[in-house]
Write an enzyme that holds these catalytic residues in place. Sequence first.
Site, PDB file in Angstrom:
ATOM      1  N   GLU A 176       1.449  -2.818  14.024  1.00  0.00           N
ATOM      2  CA  GLU A 176       0.398  -1.823  13.750  1.00  0.00           C
ATOM      3  C   GLU A 176       0.938  -0.400  13.820  1.00  0.00           C
ATOM      4  O   GLU A 176       0.187   0.544  14.037  1.00  0.00           O
ATOM      5  CB  GLU A 176      -0.771  -1.978  14.733  1.00  0.00           C
ATOM      6  CG  GLU A 176      -1.384  -3.361  14.756  1.00  0.00           C
ATOM      7  CD  GLU A 176      -2.132  -3.694  13.480  1.00  0.00           C
ATOM      8  OE1 GLU A 176      -2.199  -2.844  12.578  1.00  0.00           O
ATOM      9  OE2 GLU A 176      -2.639  -4.832  13.380  1.00  0.00           O
ATOM     10  N   TRP A 226      -1.213   3.055  12.995  1.00  0.00           N
ATOM     11  CA  TRP A 226      -1.833   3.272  11.687  1.00  0.00           C
ATOM     12  C   TRP A 226      -3.202   2.597  11.649  1.00  0.00           C
ATOM     13  O   TRP A 226      -3.787   2.424  10.600  1.00  0.00           O
ATOM     14  CB  TRP A 226      -0.936   2.867  10.536  1.00  0.00           C
ATOM     15  CG  TRP A 226      -0.775   1.383  10.263  1.00  0.00           C
ATOM     16  CD1 TRP A 226      -1.166   0.326  11.035  1.00  0.00           C
ATOM     17  CD2 TRP A 226      -0.170   0.819   9.090  1.00  0.00           C
ATOM     18  NE1 TRP A 226      -0.835  -0.852  10.433  1.00  0.00           N
ATOM     19  CE2 TRP A 226      -0.224  -0.590   9.240  1.00  0.00           C
ATOM     20  CE3 TRP A 226       0.398   1.351   7.936  1.00  0.00           C
ATOM     21  CZ2 TRP A 226       0.298  -1.452   8.264  1.00  0.00           C
ATOM     22  CZ3 TRP A 226       0.909   0.485   6.973  1.00  0.00           C
ATOM     23  CH2 TRP A 226       0.852  -0.891   7.151  1.00  0.00           C
ATOM     24  N   ASP A 235       0.770  -2.981   3.815  1.00  0.00           N
ATOM     25  CA  ASP A 235       0.671  -4.394   4.169  1.00  0.00           C
ATOM     26  C   ASP A 235       1.100  -5.194   2.946  1.00  0.00           C
ATOM     27  O   ASP A 235       0.578  -4.958   1.854  1.00  0.00           O
ATOM     28  CB  ASP A 235      -0.799  -4.753   4.452  1.00  0.00           C
ATOM     29  CG  ASP A 235      -1.083  -4.876   5.938  1.00  0.00           C
ATOM     30  OD1 ASP A 235      -0.151  -4.694   6.738  1.00  0.00           O
ATOM     31  OD2 ASP A 235      -2.243  -5.152   6.286  1.00  0.00           O
TER      32      ASP A 235
END
Lengths: 325, 526
Positions: free
Chosen positions: B189, B405, B351
């Site tokens: 993350e 993030w 992602d």
Amino acid sequence: MVIKRIKKRLSKIMGRRKARKIAQLPRKKAPSKIKEEVLGMQETKVEGAKYSHPSIMHLKRMMPEELPTQYGKDKIVAQVRDPWWIHVYWEITPQTIEKIKNELKEKFYQAKRVLRVYDISHIIFTGDNAHRFFDIQINEQANNWYIDTAGPGRSWCVDLGLLLPEGKFITLVRSNTVYTPIEGPSWITDEEWMIPEEMFARLYGMGFGLGRSSPVGKAWQERVRRALFSGVLASPGIASMASPVKIPQVRKFWLVVNTELIVYGATEPDAKVSVQGKDISLRPDGTFSLRFALPDGKQVIPVQAKSADGQDQITITPIVTRETK
Amino acid sequence: MQKGYLCLVLHSHLPFVRHPEHEDFLEEDWLYEAITETYIPLILLFERLLNDKVDFRLTMSLTPTLISMLEDFLLQERYLKHINKLIELAHREVERTRWQPEFHHLANMYLGRFYEARSLFERYKRNLVTAFKNFQEAGKIEIITSGATHGYLPLMEVSPASIRAQIKVAVADYERVFGRKPKGIWLPECGYFPGVDKILKEVGLKYFFVDAHGVLHGTPRPKYGVFAPVYCKNSGVACFGRDLESSKQVWSSIDGYPGDYNYREFYRDIGFDLEYEYIKPYIHPDGIRINTGIKYYRITGPTDFKEPYVPQWAQEKAAEHAGNFMFNRQKQIEYLFDFMQKKPIITSPYDAELFGHWWYEGPTWLDYLIRKIVFDQDIIRLITPSEYLDENPRNQVITPSLSSWGWKGYNEMWLQGANDWIYRHLHVASERMTELAQNFKNTDGLLRRALNQALRELLLAQSSDWAFIMGTGTHTAYAIRRTKEHLLRFNRLYEEIKANTIDEVWLSEIEYKDNIFAQIDYRVHQ
């Protein structure tokens, strides 16, 4: 529940009603309605889509037994939530409470349970040298708390203790130290530069960086030779991208109706059957069924069967018309 | 003239979900969907680029949990079953839509893609990790590691031994799989707090990434913002900050590319749209409607009214958006180059599952983008962080700021009313694990197995995914269950180890269930 109510009341008292609840994350069909983006919201949404199973809540699943409510150790742990808020959770054993009760006797019942939040930025905290501190009165049942420090860029330490009527504070447990990050650029602009040792050695060996030329050369010539994708590069405008046209609020009620047609039948298991000219396969017992989405209009569906030896042939042609009013 | 660099980073991760005890387990679909819609399309993309001799660079993280699942025989077997089911459904769809030309060609498209996915899966002998390894060995992608189970590190600050275990187990697993040490790491993350970098240095990791404010709010102020990496004070590990402008263009469904009306609509799936009895064999055995992956509509507009998907239009849009992205990066780089008097690096992490799964045309967009950058211009050069550091070793030294993030940019996504209760249990478990590692230095046999399993259970409980799912507030039951289950297993192991009453039958059972990290060594938790 109790804790929640108390927290609510407290935050009212303190006049710090910062919204702490998670904003409803955008789910289905949200785009046109969201106006401003919270940092990281899109990332959250996309990541959430990885675990997408909308109706999973209906699944009855076995829940394992519960985790212990206590681990039998006095402790308080502080963690940073963001530049302003820290979270603390704690555990005080019944033995410790008993002990302190015996020591304080009557006074124990007059004491307030308090979180004392110390600002200990840039110092080694000895218990009495904090820049300042503030107290938050808490309820006996509470075992965790969100604290608005209102102080980004500071170090904090939290005591859980008892505040006696005469103003004396008794520490039960002391937390670890946490640092709330600054919420903007640093005021410090001194620069320090570094070349890692091994890199420097390599550079030095190559005559201080001159050996590694900038990446012009072969790769570029190759690219020029292959003007493969040039031309596709359209105008730089982003105009087409999701222009969120404002649509007047529509009412939510809705209805969808679709129709499907099932064509089924049977013949000799070794026969050859085609439907609308396309061969289909039969089940071992010679039956078949086909399912079609049925749009408006007329469908002519010749079903033809041929015997295995090719001698016999039968065609049956249902005609179906769908009309929507 | 080359004026700057673009560093594309794809972060691929799924939590460890493997339930041999159930024939059909809903959450395992997360993996199967990602394989069909993201990992295989990306592999196909990289293969095409290699075949066409495109000299590209891309950085990709594969988390240890994802690698474990991709390598797992049971899950491979189940994926094959899953894709075969999809192929069967697609065949039926081809037939069913015969009188609907607007859907019929889409049914055929899906059928073709599913066949392609299956054949690729079999071509790599069911182990997709091999494919990524090949691309790394060809020098085109740089694979980096992550936390062993994607534990969110800033909320482990009080348990440094667990941070060390997350990182050391990940690095050891990387070496087992890729035959060399990882150069960089994707902090789960993007969660960073000052001090994490020291542990990265201990294991020889050279760089990591943070969100923009992690660098911008660092101390002292970074001279070049996020357009040059910085070295962390005291550890010297390099830190690359995310560029927000390029991120937003791809991430945002509001003013980013994926929201374009011509792209495929994610939320209209035949699993929900079609008649119940017909679709029943292809949804959950309990009759719960789920996504099948066959989706016939395009986004169309902001309302629920949807029109059929037209792949040709979507493809043209993807090309246009790739051109737009490149143009914007060129302008950005030219501006920065004049301003900085130095070649900027634009770091754009996404992602991986955004490509293909969420944004169906994402892999196509990436294909166009990479080719355009390599062949059509010379301002931008694609680069990996380690190449950049080789060429630009002199960088500023700062202390980056705590950041992630996630939602609101700090720890709140994983520390809020819905999930804050987990930390009192996780932290105690970490303390206990350290205690075990210190008290049992040399072990073998059953005791060693129990200690190793205890660390597995602890790591699995620490996956950031559980807190994340609890935080989103939808289908939290599974996440709560996983957190509790692993902690309960850990606690029981702890008691049994201390009392010297290890139940071997039960231990074997949980070893079989939670079979991740076969080579784990509990002594890393110190």
